[in-house]
Motif scaffolding. Structure first.
Motif, short mmCIF file in Angstrom:
data_model
loop_
_atom_site.label_atom_id
_atom_site.label_comp_id
_atom_site.label_asym_id
_atom_site.label_seq_id
_atom_site.Cartn_x
_atom_site.Cartn_y
_atom_site.Cartn_z
N THR A 69 0.76 -1.23 0.05
CA THR A 69 -0.12 -0.10 0.01
C THR A 69 0.88 1.23 -0.09
O THR A 69 0.32 2.26 -0.30
CB THR A 69 -0.83 0.15 1.41
N GLN A 70 2.05 1.25 0.23
CA GLN A 70 3.09 2.47 0.54
C GLN A 70 4.09 2.27 -0.76
O GLN A 70 4.69 3.25 -1.04
CB GLN A 70 3.75 2.17 1.92
N LYS A 99 -3.80 3.47 -6.45
CA LYS A 99 -2.28 3.63 -6.48
C LYS A 99 -1.75 4.93 -6.27
O LYS A 99 -0.71 5.23 -6.32
CB LYS A 99 -2.01 2.77 -7.85
#
Length: 299
Positions: A69-70, A99
């Motif tokens: 997610t990062q 994204k």
């Protein structure tokens, strides 16, 4: 060193699907994750991405625990994963925004990738209206839409016709040229040989062979001989100690104990007036190595 998978373990009850998998990708390029059906490839990929919990091991990217997610990570799954009732544009925009892309940039990226993949005409169509090959194009575009640094491709060429196979291969070459880190899982050994420098072969959840593909081949030596002749060469080949591996209308493949055996065979063939059309002494192919290492009772 960018990606490190260290002693990855995944269990389902008492069954261990991935048994202490370790590898690292130290520079941009393509790393191959190979194995027979059920060997643990897709499970390994999903555990690496955090889609599945793991019972042991770590996955780090650039020195920290991988968090998809990062980080800019793209994933093309083997299964079709589009929402059937939504249009191509709607779901590409959805994934682009997940994204972190803003709508104007996302819209530009959508149009660019659809154009690159020859799929612009499908932008307003629902996924259920597309062929499997065109759905695969859309999924590839989604995987690439955020310009990921780490890209994972699970059977990217599966089910594609020759034209789209070449299209996908050209896209993969482009991504390599951009300096991407890529993990590829595929049953198509020529594709792996075309793109990959380093490999790991899984069998029943554990690694049975890993390392640089060229170095692995060199370790075997030139022990494979392919011959095509106008006359019957089998009696002479057996006399010289060659072991028949396969026969086709076009050639006969042998296993040799040493290059000198092959040289003796060629010399005697010429002395006996045999017309040798093809003579190739080579290292084993990845296909042959794969069969040897993973072609057991569950292949």
């Amino acid at each position: 060193m960018a990606l490190i998978v260290d002693n990855l373990v995944k269990r389902y009850g008492e069954f261990t699907a991935v048994k202490g998998l370790s590898f690292s990708i130290e520079k941009p390029g393509v790393f191959a994750l190979l194995g027979t059906n059920g060997a643990g490839k897709t499970t390994s990929i999903r555990a690496i991405l955090g889609m599945l919990s793991k019972e042991g091991g770590t996955v780090t990217w650039k020195g920290r625990n991988l968090n998809t997610t990062q980080e800019r990570v793209g994933y093309l799954a083997e299964e079709r994963g589009l929402y059937a009732k939504y249009t191509v544009y709607e779901q590409m925009m959805y994934f682009a925004e997940l994204k972190g892309l803003k709508r104007p940039a996302a819209s530009n990226a959508i149009n660019s990738w659809l154009d690159r993949l020859g799929a612009s005409e499908y932008i307003k169509k629902r996924a259920e209206q597309l062929s499997k090959g065109n759905q695969q194009k859309i999924q590839l575009a989604i995987a690439l839409i955020s310009e990921p640094e780490l890209l994972i491709l699970d059977e990217p060429l599966s089910g594609l016709d020759p034209v789209n196979t070449d299209l996908f291969r050209s896209v993969i070459r482009d991504e390599i040229g951009k300096g991407k880190f890529i993990i590829m899982s595929s049953h198509q050994m020529p594709t792996i040989e075309e793109f990959c420098e380093d490999i790991v072969i899984l069998h029943r959840g554990g690694a049975v062979l890993q390392g640089n593909l060229n170095e692995i081949k060199k370790g075997y030596g030139r022990v494979k001989l392919s011959v095509k002749a106008d006359e019957n060469i089998l009696p002479l080949a057996l006399e010289c100690g060659l072991e028949v591996v396969a026969q086709t209308p076009n050639q006969t493949d042998f296993k040799v104990g040493a290059p000198s055996q092959a040289e003796t065979f060629l010399k005697k063939a010429v002395e006996n007036g045999i017309t040798v059309v093809k003579y190739e002494l080579r290292e084993p192919s990845l296909h042959e190595i794969f069969i040897e290492k993973a072609g057991g009772d569950d292949a």
